[in-house]
Design an enzyme around this catalytic site. Sequence first.
Site, PDB file in Angstrom:
ATOM      1  N   GLY A 269       0.572  -1.523   0.064  1.00 29.40           N
ATOM      2  CA  GLY A 269      -0.109   0.078  -0.348  1.00 29.40           C
ATOM      3  C   GLY A 269       1.188   1.111   0.039  1.00 29.40           C
ATOM      4  O   GLY A 269      -0.362   2.782   0.415  1.00 29.40           O
TER       5      GLY A 269
ATOM      6  N   PRO B 142       4.969  -5.292  -0.632  1.00 26.71           N
ATOM      7  CA  PRO B 142       4.099  -3.822  -1.248  1.00 26.71           C
ATOM      8  C   PRO B 142       5.108  -4.365  -3.117  1.00 26.71           C
ATOM      9  O   PRO B 142       5.054  -5.452  -3.375  1.00 26.71           O
ATOM     10  CB  PRO B 142       5.982  -3.597  -1.113  1.00 26.71           C
ATOM     11  CG  PRO B 142       6.971  -4.645  -0.611  1.00 26.71           C
ATOM     12  CD  PRO B 142       5.725  -5.499  -0.015  1.00 26.71           C
TER      13      PRO B 142
ATOM     14  N   ARG C  19       3.107  -1.428  -6.029  1.00 23.22           N
ATOM     15  CA  ARG C  19       3.618   0.018  -6.405  1.00 23.22           C
ATOM     16  C   ARG C  19       5.169   0.329  -6.529  1.00 23.22           C
ATOM     17  O   ARG C  19       5.429   0.881  -6.903  1.00 23.22           O
ATOM     18  CB  ARG C  19       2.162   0.693  -5.928  1.00 23.22           C
ATOM     19  CG  ARG C  19       2.163   1.894  -7.117  1.00 23.22           C
ATOM     20  CD  ARG C  19       1.252   2.483  -6.074  1.00 23.22           C
ATOM     21  NE  ARG C  19      -0.263   1.924  -6.270  1.00 23.22           N
ATOM     22  CZ  ARG C  19      -1.359   2.465  -6.876  1.00 23.22           C
ATOM     23  NH1 ARG C  19      -1.429   2.739  -8.060  1.00 23.22           N
ATOM     24  NH2 ARG C  19      -2.118   1.550  -6.763  1.00 23.22           N
TER      25      ARG C  19
ATOM     26  N   ARG D 273      -5.888   2.914 -16.113  1.00 23.17           N
ATOM     27  CA  ARG D 273      -5.920   3.508 -14.376  1.00 23.17           C
ATOM     28  C   ARG D 273      -6.176   4.556 -14.983  1.00 23.17           C
ATOM     29  O   ARG D 273      -7.163   5.261 -13.695  1.00 23.17           O
ATOM     30  CB  ARG D 273      -4.380   3.402 -13.962  1.00 23.17           C
ATOM     31  CG  ARG D 273      -3.746   2.591 -13.926  1.00 23.17           C
ATOM     32  CD  ARG D 273      -2.516   2.068 -12.878  1.00 23.17           C
ATOM     33  NE  ARG D 273      -3.031   2.614 -11.737  1.00 23.17           N
ATOM     34  CZ  ARG D 273      -2.974   3.555 -10.892  1.00 23.17           C
ATOM     35  NH1 ARG D 273      -2.428   4.722 -11.585  1.00 23.17           N
ATOM     36  NH2 ARG D 273      -3.473   4.241 -10.239  1.00 23.17           N
TER      37      ARG D 273
ATOM     38  N   TYR E  65      -9.725   4.994 -12.443  1.00 19.72           N
ATOM     39  CA  TYR E  65      -9.296   6.121 -11.550  1.00 19.72           C
ATOM     40  C   TYR E  65      -9.524   7.463 -11.471  1.00 19.72           C
ATOM     41  O   TYR E  65      -8.737   7.857 -10.613  1.00 19.72           O
ATOM     42  CB  TYR E  65      -8.220   5.260 -10.563  1.00 19.72           C
ATOM     43  CG  TYR E  65      -8.267   3.792  -9.959  1.00 19.72           C
ATOM     44  CD1 TYR E  65      -9.192   2.815  -9.559  1.00 19.72           C
ATOM     45  CD2 TYR E  65      -7.041   3.063 -10.765  1.00 19.72           C
ATOM     46  CE1 TYR E  65      -8.879   2.027  -9.893  1.00 19.72           C
ATOM     47  CE2 TYR E  65      -6.939   1.954 -10.538  1.00 19.72           C
ATOM     48  CZ  TYR E  65      -7.441   0.359 -10.849  1.00 19.72           C
ATOM     49  OH  TYR E  65      -7.416  -0.453  -9.974  1.00 19.72           O
TER      50      TYR E  65
ATOM     51  N   CYS F 263     -11.811   2.168 -29.117  1.00 20.00           N
ATOM     52  CA  CYS F 263     -13.185   2.337 -29.752  1.00 20.00           C
ATOM     53  C   CYS F 263     -13.493   2.857 -28.485  1.00 20.00           C
ATOM     54  O   CYS F 263     -15.010   3.024 -28.162  1.00 20.00           O
ATOM     55  CB  CYS F 263     -13.842   1.487 -30.288  1.00 20.00           C
ATOM     56  SG  CYS F 263     -14.024   2.298 -32.095  1.00 20.00           S
TER      57      CYS F 263
ATOM     58  N   TYR G 192       0.543  -1.808 -12.172  1.00 22.48           N
ATOM     59  CA  TYR G 192      -0.921  -1.546 -12.827  1.00 22.48           C
ATOM     60  C   TYR G 192      -1.345  -1.176 -14.200  1.00 22.48           C
ATOM     61  O   TYR G 192      -1.520  -0.676 -14.487  1.00 22.48           O
ATOM     62  CB  TYR G 192      -1.524  -1.175 -11.518  1.00 22.48           C
ATOM     63  CG  TYR G 192      -2.136  -1.818 -10.640  1.00 22.48           C
ATOM     64  CD1 TYR G 192      -2.198  -2.640  -9.512  1.00 22.48           C
ATOM     65  CD2 TYR G 192      -0.781  -1.580  -8.854  1.00 22.48           C
ATOM     66  CE1 TYR G 192      -1.418  -3.894  -8.956  1.00 22.48           C
ATOM     67  CE2 TYR G 192      -0.661  -1.514  -8.033  1.00 22.48           C
ATOM     68  CZ  TYR G 192      -0.975  -3.151  -7.564  1.00 22.48           C
ATOM     69  OH  TYR G 192      -1.057  -3.295  -6.301  1.00 22.48           O
TER      70      TYR G 192
HETATM   71  N1  LLP Z   1      -1.484  -7.687  -0.746  1.00 20.34           N
HETATM   72  C1  LLP Z   1      -2.394  -7.551  -0.754  1.00 20.34           C
HETATM   73  C2  LLP Z   1      -3.203  -8.442   0.052  1.00 20.34           C
HETATM   74  C3  LLP Z   1      -3.809  -6.674  -2.082  1.00 20.34           C
HETATM   75  O1  LLP Z   1      -4.884  -6.692  -2.212  1.00 20.34           O
HETATM   76  C4  LLP Z   1      -2.693  -5.079  -2.633  1.00 20.34           C
HETATM   77  C5  LLP Z   1      -3.017  -4.932  -3.701  1.00 20.34           C
HETATM   78  C6  LLP Z   1      -1.277  -5.448  -2.427  1.00 20.34           C
HETATM   79  C7  LLP Z   1      -0.422  -6.149  -1.285  1.00 20.34           C
HETATM   80  C8  LLP Z   1      -0.035  -4.145  -3.013  1.00 20.34           C
HETATM   81  O2  LLP Z   1      -0.458  -3.320  -2.660  1.00 20.34           O
HETATM   82  P1  LLP Z   1       0.218  -1.727  -3.245  1.00 20.34           P
HETATM   83  O3  LLP Z   1       1.073  -2.406  -2.598  1.00 20.34           O
HETATM   84  O4  LLP Z   1       0.410  -2.459  -4.987  1.00 20.34           O
HETATM   85  O5  LLP Z   1      -0.552  -0.580  -3.171  1.00 20.34           O
HETATM   86  N2  LLP Z   1      -5.459  -1.357  -9.405  1.00 20.34           N
HETATM   87  C9  LLP Z   1      -4.915  -0.515  -8.247  1.00 20.34           C
HETATM   88  C10 LLP Z   1      -4.512  -1.501  -7.465  1.00 20.34           C
HETATM   89  C11 LLP Z   1      -5.328  -2.691  -6.767  1.00 20.34           C
HETATM   90  C12 LLP Z   1      -4.939  -2.398  -5.774  1.00 20.34           C
HETATM   91  C13 LLP Z   1      -4.669  -4.397  -4.796  1.00 20.34           C
HETATM   92  N3  LLP Z   1      -3.889  -4.315  -3.907  1.00 20.34           N
HETATM   93  C14 LLP Z   1      -4.751   0.576  -9.337  1.00 20.34           C
HETATM   94  O6  LLP Z   1      -4.267   0.624 -10.258  1.00 20.34           O
HETATM   95  O7  LLP Z   1      -3.811   1.672  -8.793  1.00 20.34           O
END
Ligand code: LLP
Length: 431
Positions: free
Chosen positions: A248, A291, A293, A330, A334, A361, A390
């Site tokens: 996150g 992590p 992103r 994205r 969003y 399209c 993503y």
């Molecule tokens: N762990 C779990 C259980 C998750 O559901 C996620 C992301 C992560 C780790 C990794 O989160 P990060 O560090 O990448 O924030 N498609 C969306 C993001 C969806 C995230 C889903 N879960 C976007 O493009 O912003």
Amino acid sequence: MLYPNLTVSNEGHLQIGGADAVQLAKTHGTPLYVLDENMIRESCRGFHSVIDSEYGGRGLICYASKALSCMELYRIVHSEGLGADVVSGGELFTALKAGMPAEKIVMHGNSKSDAELQMAVDTGVGRIVCDNLPELARLNAIAAAVGKTVKIMLRIKPGIDAHTHSFIQTGQIDSKFGFALETGEALEAVKAASAYSNLELVGIHCHIGSQILETEPFAEAGRVMVRFMDEVRTALGITLAEVNLGGGPGIRYVESDDPKPFSEIVRAILAAVKATCTERSFPEPFVLFEPGRSIVGGAGVTLYTVMAKKVIPNVRTYVLVDGGMCDNPRYALYQSQYEALLANKAGQPRTETVTVGGKCCESGDLIGEGMALQPAEPGDILAVLTTGAYNYSMASNYNRNPRAEIVMVKDGEARTVVRRESYEDIVRNDI
Ligand code: LLP
């Protein structure tokens, strides 16, 4: 520039990790995803070093591969000592094929199929994070049938309000993921899980959301989770040994974003976990983080060719490119903000404000609106920054557009790590 690996050459071209973006576009074609390997490795080390220095190495960073899953990336993060978080049979297959050891894999999913659970059991996945009661029963039966006991964690909704887009918020009661704390559901789930003979409950998991720019929600999640572990010990006499605090941490997409460095976030979480353990006389658990992103996001740039510019007087100016929502959905999903520039005019000021439209399209097929850009002409190379996470992983074949190639750049040298799809690939499964 947004990131230090992005520079401008004497020729006025954008350079990514020392490689000329205009040359990359010429050699590999567009749309093209470009990833900077050194940046990915630095992020991996950054996460690791905090666990080592603040927590005696009693943890594991599992790269959340939903951000970008391809074999080379698993190889890179594995060589940096990370494990992987996978959320489907396809990600698991890719990780294993790339040589990621099964015991360093955490398997997620709120709706895993029997086939996916079977695959996780057969291949010896280190931890399966269970999301709901029917899954516990199914997994136990699958494990029992092959005479194995599998390590599981339970996905908990800690009830934390993280300030991010509601589609990517996951920790609140009204979420499809996991067991709620407030309602007593989570404690019931611990009780249920520990009664199964072929499941070994090692700990609990939470993920409060994505692209979170503050530290406090993470620290609070750490406190809430340890308090719950203490509650489990008191109520059921079970001392859970592990806590997985998900992913996150937010990253910088536009100049005005000011995310906390992830080292600071991890440090704050670990401090919160330690303090709560001390307060409750609870043994400090093994800690996992996932992590996604923040490992790959900033390391990616997408290159497009400008096909046309449409000036609609008193309305807006469209710059139309040869990709779009099929390689980066994205903005459509969003309204995500990106910085962009013309790679072949990188030394010039961005004096125009444009809408970047894709080739699909669909009127909503935009990469962004109100984007600052150098004056564009057909044939220019548009670079959209911070697209490592993503983008490729959420790409589609909409309009039967082949998925783009990924090149990995290291010290100025580029190599293809995912080939561009061909039209034959597109019809491969058509009968
Ligand atoms: N762990 C779990 C259980 C998750 O559901 C996620 C992301 C992560 C780790 C990794 O989160 P990060 O560090 O990448 O924030 N498609 C969306 C993001 C969806 C995230 C889903 N879960 C976007 O493009 O912003």
